[in-house]
Write a protein that holds these residues in place. Structure first.
Motif, PDB file in Angstrom:
ATOM      1  N   UNK A 229       0.404  -1.777 -24.107  1.00 25.05           N
ATOM      2  CA  UNK A 229      -0.167  -1.043 -22.989  1.00 25.05           C
ATOM      3  C   UNK A 229       0.061  -1.785 -21.681  1.00 25.05           C
ATOM      4  N   UNK A 230      -0.135  -3.106 -21.672  1.00 29.58           N
ATOM      5  CA  UNK A 230       0.011  -3.869 -20.433  1.00 29.58           C
ATOM      6  C   UNK A 230       1.456  -3.871 -19.960  1.00 29.58           C
ATOM      7  N   UNK A 231       2.393  -3.955 -20.882  1.00 28.59           N
ATOM      8  CA  UNK A 231       3.798  -3.881 -20.499  1.00 28.59           C
ATOM      9  C   UNK A 231       4.106  -2.544 -19.822  1.00 28.59           C
ATOM     10  N   UNK A 232       3.596  -1.469 -20.394  1.00 26.14           N
ATOM     11  CA  UNK A 232       3.815  -0.144 -19.817  1.00 26.14           C
ATOM     12  C   UNK A 232       3.099  -0.011 -18.478  1.00 26.14           C
ATOM     13  N   UNK A 233       1.887  -0.542 -18.385  1.00 24.65           N
ATOM     14  CA  UNK A 233       1.106  -0.458 -17.140  1.00 24.65           C
ATOM     15  C   UNK A 233       1.825  -1.173 -15.996  1.00 24.65           C
ATOM     16  N   UNK A 234       2.383  -2.334 -16.274  1.00 25.18           N
ATOM     17  CA  UNK A 234       3.104  -3.074 -15.238  1.00 25.18           C
ATOM     18  C   UNK A 234       4.322  -2.295 -14.751  1.00 25.18           C
ATOM     19  N   UNK A 235       5.048  -1.691 -15.688  1.00 23.22           N
ATOM     20  CA  UNK A 235       6.215  -0.892 -15.306  1.00 23.22           C
ATOM     21  C   UNK A 235       5.789   0.357 -14.540  1.00 23.22           C
ATOM     22  N   UNK A 236       4.704   0.984 -14.975  1.00 23.16           N
ATOM     23  CA  UNK A 236       4.210   2.184 -14.290  1.00 23.16           C
ATOM     24  C   UNK A 236       3.764   1.835 -12.875  1.00 23.16           C
ATOM     25  N   UNK A 237       3.073   0.703 -12.711  1.00 20.72           N
ATOM     26  CA  UNK A 237       2.631   0.294 -11.381  1.00 20.72           C
ATOM     27  C   UNK A 237       3.798   0.125 -10.426  1.00 20.72           C
ATOM     28  N   UNK A 238       4.872  -0.506 -10.908  1.00 26.63           N
ATOM     29  CA  UNK A 238       6.059  -0.671 -10.067  1.00 26.63           C
ATOM     30  C   UNK A 238       6.686   0.678  -9.735  1.00 26.63           C
ATOM     31  N   UNK A 239       6.767   1.565 -10.733  1.00 25.61           N
ATOM     32  CA  UNK A 239       7.360   2.882 -10.517  1.00 25.61           C
ATOM     33  C   UNK A 239       6.522   3.733  -9.570  1.00 25.61           C
ATOM     34  N   UNK A 240       5.219   3.458  -9.505  1.00 29.36           N
ATOM     35  CA  UNK A 240       4.316   4.200  -8.629  1.00 29.36           C
ATOM     36  C   UNK A 240       4.291   3.629  -7.211  1.00 29.36           C
ATOM     37  N   UNK A 241       5.115   2.611  -6.966  1.00 31.17           N
ATOM     38  CA  UNK A 241       5.177   2.008  -5.641  1.00 31.17           C
ATOM     39  C   UNK A 241       4.059   1.029  -5.354  1.00 31.17           C
ATOM     40  N   UNK A 242       3.404   0.521  -6.407  1.00 29.92           N
ATOM     41  CA  UNK A 242       2.267  -0.371  -6.240  1.00 29.92           C
ATOM     42  C   UNK A 242       2.651  -1.839  -6.364  1.00 29.92           C
ATOM     43  N   UNK A 243       3.933  -2.113  -6.610  1.00 30.04           N
ATOM     44  CA  UNK A 243       4.396  -3.484  -6.676  1.00 30.04           C
ATOM     45  C   UNK A 243       3.987  -4.175  -7.963  1.00 30.04           C
ATOM     46  N   UNK A 244       3.789  -5.494  -7.876  1.00 31.29           N
ATOM     47  CA  UNK A 244       3.373  -6.306  -9.021  1.00 31.29           C
ATOM     48  C   UNK A 244       1.876  -6.128  -9.218  1.00 31.29           C
ATOM     49  N   UNK A 245       1.471  -5.470 -10.310  1.00 30.61           N
ATOM     50  CA  UNK A 245       0.054  -5.175 -10.540  1.00 30.61           C
ATOM     51  C   UNK A 245      -0.543  -6.077 -11.621  1.00 30.61           C
ATOM     52  N   UNK A 246       0.143  -7.183 -11.915  1.00 36.80           N
ATOM     53  CA  UNK A 246      -0.317  -8.050 -13.007  1.00 36.80           C
ATOM     54  C   UNK A 246      -1.694  -8.643 -12.749  1.00 36.80           C
ATOM     55  N   UNK A 247      -2.078  -8.790 -11.475  1.00 36.22           N
ATOM     56  CA  UNK A 247      -3.393  -9.344 -11.144  1.00 36.22           C
ATOM     57  C   UNK A 247      -4.305  -8.301 -10.512  1.00 36.22           C
ATOM     58  N   UNK A 248      -3.943  -7.046 -10.669  1.00 30.90           N
ATOM     59  CA  UNK A 248      -4.757  -5.947 -10.136  1.00 30.90           C
ATOM     60  C   UNK A 248      -5.273  -5.082 -11.280  1.00 30.90           C
ATOM     61  N   UNK A 249      -6.456  -4.527 -11.104  1.00 26.45           N
ATOM     62  CA  UNK A 249      -7.019  -3.648 -12.140  1.00 26.45           C
ATOM     63  C   UNK A 249      -6.439  -2.237 -12.057  1.00 26.45           C
ATOM     64  N   UNK A 250      -5.615  -1.969 -11.030  1.00 27.81           N
ATOM     65  CA  UNK A 250      -4.966  -0.666 -10.914  1.00 27.81           C
ATOM     66  C   UNK A 250      -3.458  -0.839 -11.019  1.00 27.81           C
ATOM     67  N   UNK A 251      -2.759   0.166 -11.587  1.00 27.87           N
ATOM     68  CA  UNK A 251      -3.317   1.414 -12.103  1.00 27.87           C
ATOM     69  C   UNK A 251      -4.099   1.185 -13.392  1.00 27.87           C
ATOM     70  N   UNK A 252      -5.090   2.037 -13.631  1.00 22.69           N
ATOM     71  CA  UNK A 252      -5.812   2.004 -14.896  1.00 22.69           C
ATOM     72  C   UNK A 252      -4.972   2.732 -15.955  1.00 22.69           C
ATOM     73  N   UNK A 253      -5.380   2.600 -17.199  1.00 24.30           N
ATOM     74  CA  UNK A 253      -4.642   3.221 -18.301  1.00 24.30           C
ATOM     75  C   UNK A 253      -5.574   4.149 -19.070  1.00 24.30           C
ATOM     76  N   UNK A 254      -5.046   5.286 -19.506  1.00 23.75           N
ATOM     77  CA  UNK A 254      -5.841   6.233 -20.269  1.00 23.75           C
ATOM     78  C   UNK A 254      -5.061   6.786 -21.454  1.00 23.75           C
ATOM     79  N   UNK A 255      -5.800   7.138 -22.502  1.00 22.19           N
ATOM     80  CA  UNK A 255      -5.208   7.770 -23.679  1.00 22.19           C
ATOM     81  C   UNK A 255      -5.830   9.145 -23.878  1.00 22.19           C
ATOM     82  N   UNK A 256      -5.018  10.074 -24.379  1.00 17.81           N
ATOM     83  CA  UNK A 256      -5.470  11.434 -24.653  1.00 17.81           C
ATOM     84  C   UNK A 256      -5.243  11.785 -26.114  1.00 17.81           C
ATOM     85  N   UNK A 257      -6.151  12.608 -26.644  1.00 19.45           N
ATOM     86  CA  UNK A 257      -6.033  13.153 -27.997  1.00 19.45           C
ATOM     87  C   UNK A 257      -6.751  14.498 -28.017  1.00 19.45           C
ATOM     88  N   UNK A 258      -6.484  15.345 -29.000  1.00 22.20           N
ATOM     89  CA  UNK A 258      -7.216  16.615 -29.086  1.00 22.20           C
ATOM     90  C   UNK A 258      -8.720  16.363 -29.228  1.00 22.20           C
TER      91      UNK A 258
END
Length: 362
Positions: A229-258
């Motif tokens: 999850x953290x690997x994906x979150x770091x990549x997502x943060x960069x893709x979202x234009x948020x830069x290096x988010x390794x020391x930030x609590x954002x973006x947050x992560x969520x999971x969905x299920x029925x």
């Protein structure tokens, strides 16, 4: 005197807890402010033994209030997330649960005077620019905490606090879909990157080999999942234009299920390095928006409401949270506002002390 005393009101706001300060009673310079908050909450120890933090992320949150100079708002709300052990302060996100206590705290501090049996307070989030209309119960001109409203994750009942969030789309990144895509792929996992009240990376639980119905403890014990999850979150943060988010609590992560208990969809929310015991108010708005948007990772997990406003019931680790979403579907999903019902309670007030070596005061 070897310590500096700082006035505060200690409150539970929704499913979070922390000190509420008058911004004028704190240092103006942000580096000194961070040092004061770290010391006051006891960051750097797993149970915050030398401060008033509670040893978990939902009890190391801080609200700082001031009269607003905004033409619309009554009160400015500046939020800080203090880490439990890492001695970090994140001033970028906001917190909707702590915001639940802003109206009552503003009255307790004398920043707002009660008006009738119900007082309407206009709050501007300094961190994100969001506008929030809070309605608190003030019968006879006095703040009332007793009531019959229940929220999952908090024992007992309390007086209702109605929150209506406006201007929350793109509040951190400037865009509803910060990557311009309904879905992205990181490490082979499909993710929807969305910014509604809280920037989030949202995925399907099944894609991680999870059911989505795991308990908080079961998830927290799943180290392999958190690493992925953290690997994906770091990549997502960069893709979202948020830069290096390794020391930030954002973006947050969520999971969905029925959904499995009669709700709209089942969710799990991460803070992000551990599992939220219930659900964040800001995260709930983003997850509800994701659920309502065709083409996201929520496709196939729910029967989407077609009429607005829609009452989206999110199942989470402690129960459910309902988000009343006012939206439009012209050329895609468009959010107008989101309403939630919360509670809060004043727990204590007085002064919290920090050594003068940290701050000598005004």
């Amino acid at each position: 005197m070897t310590q500096t005393g700082i006035p505060y009101v200690f409150m539970r706001g929704g499913t979070s807890r922390g000190p509420y300060f008058n911004r004028a009673d704190l240092p103006a310079e942000q580096e000194t402010l961070a040092a004061v908050l770290l010391t006051a909450l006891g960051s750097g120890h797993p149970i915050n033994i030398d401060g008033i933090g509670g040893g978990v992320a939902v009890t190391t949150k801080v609200a700082m209030l001031s009269l607003s100079d905004d033409d619309w708002a009554d009160v400015d709300y500046f939020f800080a997330q203090v880490s439990v052990e890492d001695r970090l302060v994140d001033f970028k996100p906001t917190c909707g649960n702590i915001l639940s206590g802003v109206g009552p705290a503003a009255i307790e501090m004398g920043l707002v005077k009660p008006r009738g049996d119900e007082t309407e307070i206009k709050i501007r989030s300094v961190n994100t620019g969001a506008q929030v209309l809070a309605r608190v119960q003030t019968p006879g001109g006095a703040m009332q905490y007793d009531g019959l409203t229940e929220i999952a994750g908090v024992p007992g009942t309390a007086a209702p606090i109605a929150l209506n969030f406006m201007g929350v789309v793109g509040s951190s990144t400037g865009a509803f879909l910060p990557t311009d895509n309904l879905r992205d792929s990181f490490d082979g996992i499909e993710v929807t990157c969305m910014d509604v009240a809280m920037p989030m990376a949202i995925a399907r639980a099944a894609d991680f080999g999870l059911t989505g119905y795991e308990t908080v403890q079961e998830l927290n014990n799943h180290k392999d999942f958190f690493d992925r999850m953290e690997s994906i979150r770091l990549q997502a943060g960069a893709a979202m234009g948020m830069g290096d988010v390794s020391k930030s609590v954002t973006p947050k992560f969520g999971l969905l299920a029925p959904a499995k208990d009669g709700g709209t969809i089942c969710t799990r929310y991460f803070m992000p390095w551990n599992t939220h015991p219930s659900m964040a108010v800001t995260g709930a708005q983003c997850l509800a928006s994701c659920a309502l948007t065709p083409g996201t990772v929520a496709d196939g997990l729910l029967k989407r409401p077609s009429e607005s406003p829609a009452n989206v019931v999110l199942e989470h680790a402690s129960g459910t949270i309902e988000v009343l979403v006012d939206f439009e579907m012209n050329n895609g999903f468009s959010l107008n506002s989101a309403g939630l019902l919360r509670t809060a309670r004043k727990l204590a007030d007085g002064r919290v002390y920090v050594p003068q070596s940290v701050w000598k005061g005004h």
